[in-house]
Design a protein around this motif. Structure first.
Motif, mmCIF file in Angstrom:
data_model
loop_
_atom_site.group_PDB
_atom_site.id
_atom_site.type_symbol
_atom_site.label_atom_id
_atom_site.label_comp_id
_atom_site.label_asym_id
_atom_site.label_seq_id
_atom_site.Cartn_x
_atom_site.Cartn_y
_atom_site.Cartn_z
ATOM 1 N N PHE A 108 -46.873 13.567 -20.831
ATOM 2 C CA PHE A 108 -46.867 13.869 -22.021
ATOM 3 C C PHE A 108 -48.346 13.788 -22.675
ATOM 4 N N PHE A 109 -49.068 13.018 -22.130
ATOM 5 C CA PHE A 109 -50.340 12.812 -22.360
ATOM 6 C C PHE A 109 -51.167 14.074 -21.776
ATOM 7 N N TYR A 110 -50.722 14.185 -20.456
ATOM 8 C CA TYR A 110 -51.358 15.562 -19.829
ATOM 9 C C TYR A 110 -51.189 16.815 -20.611
ATOM 10 N N LYS A 111 -50.066 16.671 -21.043
ATOM 11 C CA LYS A 111 -49.637 18.144 -21.981
ATOM 12 C C LYS A 111 -50.613 18.184 -23.182
ATOM 13 N N ASN B 102 -54.110 19.081 -22.014
ATOM 14 C CA ASN B 102 -54.286 20.576 -21.658
ATOM 15 C C ASN B 102 -53.664 21.476 -22.462
ATOM 16 N N SER B 103 -53.665 21.108 -24.008
ATOM 17 C CA SER B 103 -52.998 22.156 -25.152
ATOM 18 C C SER B 103 -51.768 22.866 -24.667
ATOM 19 N N GLN B 104 -50.715 21.958 -24.215
ATOM 20 C CA GLN B 104 -49.415 22.472 -23.954
ATOM 21 C C GLN B 104 -48.254 22.021 -25.092
ATOM 22 N N THR B 105 -49.097 21.480 -25.911
ATOM 23 C CA THR B 105 -48.141 20.840 -27.051
ATOM 24 C C THR B 105 -48.483 21.407 -28.459
ATOM 25 N N ARG C 128 -52.519 17.178 -30.691
ATOM 26 C CA ARG C 128 -53.983 17.450 -30.132
ATOM 27 C C ARG C 128 -55.090 16.799 -31.123
ATOM 28 N N GLU C 129 -55.007 16.878 -32.262
ATOM 29 C CA GLU C 129 -55.913 16.414 -33.518
ATOM 30 C C GLU C 129 -56.107 14.938 -33.236
ATOM 31 N N TYR C 130 -55.136 14.179 -33.020
ATOM 32 C CA TYR C 130 -55.106 12.806 -32.976
ATOM 33 C C TYR C 130 -55.635 12.040 -31.586
#
Length: 175
Positions: free
Chosen positions: A159-162, A165-168, A173-175
């Motif tokens: 989940f961290f990888y996603k 890499n802007s996959q969420t 991504r803001e936090y």
């Protein structure tokens, strides 16, 4: 706000929860549309059960209870199934119950981890047909299963990888 936007709230379905580790929790008298709102000790939100002490024990109790019910079904049918069918049933029906929201509740207590791993151990016993005293690590290795704590670590890293890499969703991504 509700009048302006024509939204009607049902006060009978409204409840509140106070998060606190204090032994004596405060009680409030909150009224909404002339109805007193009740205080609860737990709240289910998106399938996760939150309690007023901010522990995961109630959620894990619920998960292990549901998983053990399904394991009972698997045990009763195990004589009619081969090992691959048992593994498929475990992976598709029972393990998702134990892992739903696991990246969120991974900080649970050691006793909660033991209960979760106990469900997987019981599934491994059913799938392999091993004796009750067989070591869990041996059964997991034979079945090619990871421990649930290892799987939670993997899911968190995935989940961290996603997120990186802007996959969420953008708000993550803001936090």
């Amino acid at each position: 706000w509700s009048t302006k936007w024509l939204v009607d709230f049902n006060p009978d379905k409204t409840e509140y929860l106070i998060f606190s580790n204090k032994k004596k929790k405060p009680t409030l008298s909150i009224k909404f549309k002339d109805n007193t709102i009740t205080q609860k000790e737990t709240h289910k939100h998106l399938g996760l059960l939150f309690n007023d002490k901010l522990t995961w024990s109630d959620h894990i109790d619920k998960c292990t209870k549901r998983a053990r019910q399904k394991l009972g079904m698997l045990y009763r049918q195990s004589s009619k199934l081969n090992i691959n069918q048992k593994i498929t049933i475990y992976k598709s029906i029972i393990r998702p119950i134990l892992e739903y929201g696991s990246i969120i509740f991974d900080n649970c207590s050691a006793s909660d981890v033991i209960r979760l791993e106990g469900c997987q151990r019981q599934a491994a016993l059913i799938c392999t047909g091993a004796m009750r005293r067989t070591e869990s690590d041996i059964m997991l290795r034979e079945l090619n299963w990871d421990k649930l704590c290892t799987r939670r670590q993997y899911l968190k890293l995935s989940f961290f990888y996603k997120i990186i890499n802007s996959q969420t969703s953008p708000y993550l991504r803001e936090y």
